[in-house]
Design an enzyme around this catalytic site. Structure first.
Site, PDB file in Angstrom:
ATOM      1  N   ASP A 151       0.866  -1.168   0.000  1.00 51.97           N
ATOM      2  CA  ASP A 151       0.000   0.000   0.000  1.00 51.97           C
ATOM      3  C   ASP A 151       0.915   1.233   0.000  1.00 51.97           C
ATOM      4  O   ASP A 151       2.102   1.119   0.347  1.00 51.97           O
ATOM      5  CB  ASP A 151      -0.862  -0.061   1.269  1.00 51.97           C
TER       6      ASP A 151
ATOM      7  N   ASP B 147      -0.136   4.971   0.964  1.00 54.26           N
ATOM      8  CA  ASP B 147      -0.414   5.894   2.060  1.00 54.26           C
ATOM      9  C   ASP B 147      -0.393   5.152   3.398  1.00 54.26           C
ATOM     10  O   ASP B 147      -1.204   4.268   3.624  1.00 54.26           O
ATOM     11  CB  ASP B 147      -1.790   6.527   1.806  1.00 54.26           C
TER      12      ASP B 147
HETATM   13  P1  B16 Z   1      -6.240  10.278  -4.287  1.00 50.93           P
HETATM   14  P2  B16 Z   1      -3.693   4.096  -0.395  1.00 50.93           P
HETATM   15  C1  B16 Z   1      -5.492   6.043  -0.586  1.00 50.93           C
HETATM   16  O1  B16 Z   1      -4.188   5.598  -0.765  1.00 50.93           O
HETATM   17  C2  B16 Z   1      -5.602   6.860   0.698  1.00 50.93           C
HETATM   18  O2  B16 Z   1      -5.388   6.030   1.825  1.00 50.93           O
HETATM   19  C3  B16 Z   1      -6.972   7.471   0.797  1.00 50.93           C
HETATM   20  O3  B16 Z   1      -7.071   8.253   1.972  1.00 50.93           O
HETATM   21  C4  B16 Z   1      -7.231   8.337  -0.437  1.00 50.93           C
HETATM   22  O4  B16 Z   1      -8.525   8.913  -0.390  1.00 50.93           O
HETATM   23  C5  B16 Z   1      -7.080   7.463  -1.677  1.00 50.93           C
HETATM   24  O5  B16 Z   1      -5.787   6.893  -1.703  1.00 50.93           O
HETATM   25  C6  B16 Z   1      -7.302   8.243  -2.957  1.00 50.93           C
HETATM   26  O6  B16 Z   1      -6.264   9.176  -3.126  1.00 50.93           O
HETATM   27  O7  B16 Z   1      -7.230  11.342  -3.936  1.00 50.93           O
HETATM   28  O8  B16 Z   1      -4.812  10.737  -4.272  1.00 50.93           O
HETATM   29  O9  B16 Z   1      -6.596   9.558  -5.571  1.00 50.93           O
HETATM   30  O10 B16 Z   1      -3.744   3.976   1.101  1.00 50.93           O
HETATM   31  O11 B16 Z   1      -4.592   3.108  -1.112  1.00 50.93           O
HETATM   32  O12 B16 Z   1      -2.289   4.095  -0.941  1.00 50.93           O
HETATM   33 MG    MG Z   2      -2.876   3.048   3.361  1.00 50.80          MG
END
Ligand code: B16
Ligand code: MG
Length: 217
Positions: free
Chosen positions: A8, A10
């Site tokens: 992952d 984030d």
């Molecule tokens: P974006 P991951 C996710 O990343 C985040 O945890 C989540 O909080 C966010 O809304 C989502 O990506 C979409 O991100 O707005 O940049 O497309 O944890 O799956 O790496």
């Molecule tokens: Mg994450």
């Protein structure tokens, strides 16, 4: 046995959650919707549009499709201002060493992120070249806890799902891994990720073998 690792982004590679929070907070404030750091936990691993729906529900508010698209763009523009400033110093502890060790040990290394900004973030962090496979929010139609992102990662790496091990910090991400038929290592507190096979506080000071040894046989 495990031959591929899916990470992952984030919360595992980089703490972008705080920038997501600051950006959503700015939007929520403008809309007069109460939104706390605690609420932000519910957005982890959730797509941008689903995140907005959660925030709107906190304020018992609704928006037209067009208003939603504008709000998502507003949030993402603020978010981009933050992640534009990311450097290699923003990698979470131990990430680079762990990924390098994994590659040297012959594991395929993949990214499975819901974020549409994932490639930009990896570039800013200077680690794009450490990934054999990248699947992000632009490649999927169903966000975690749907298994799509990890199944596509396995497919791109030409691996059976049961050969893959997922590293996740979010409840929705652990559920996505399990729905894909993959074991998941939780990064964080065991109390926060009770569904993970096991948890580690961070990737710091560990080799892939250290982690795999802890998997239930
Ligand atoms: P974006 P991951 C996710 O990343 C985040 O945890 C989540 O909080 C966010 O809304 C989502 O990506 C979409 O991100 O707005 O940049 O497309 O944890 O799956 O790496
Ligand atoms: Mg994450």
């Amino acid at each position: 046995s495990v031959t591929g690792l899916l990470f992952d982004l984030d919360g595992v590679i980089c703490d972008t959650a705080r920038y997501h929070f600051l950006a959503w907070k700015q939007l929520a404030d403008r809309l007069d919707i109460p939104f706390t750091l605690e609420d932000n936990d519910r957005l982890k691993g959730v797509s941008r549009t689903d995140s907005l729906d959660i925030i709107l529900s906190l304020g018992s508010r609704t928006m037209t499709q067009e208003e939603k698209e504008r709000a998502c763009k507003e949030k993402n523009d603020i978010y981009l201002d933050y992640i534009n400033r990311l450097t290699a110093d923003d990698l979470l502890p131990g990430v680079r060493g762990f990924l390098e060790n994994a590659r040297q040990s012959g594991y395929l290394v993949g990214l499975g992120s819901t974020s549409k900004n994932a490639r930009f973030i990896l570039d800013r962090l200077g680690i794009t070249g450490l990934f054999d496979v990248i699947v992000d929010g632009n490649d999927i139609t169903n966000a975690k806890p749907d298994p799509e992102v990890f199944l596509k990662g396995a497919q791109a790496a030409d691996l059976s799902p049961f050969r893959c091990l997922v590293f996740e910090d979010a409840v929705a991400g652990i559920q996505a891994a399990h729905a894909a038929g993959m074991p998941a290592v939780g990064i964080g507190l065991p109390s926060h990720l009770p569904e993970a096979e096991f948890t580690i506080p961070s990737l710091s000071g560990l080799t892939v073998e250290d982690v795999i040894r802890q998997l239930p046989q």
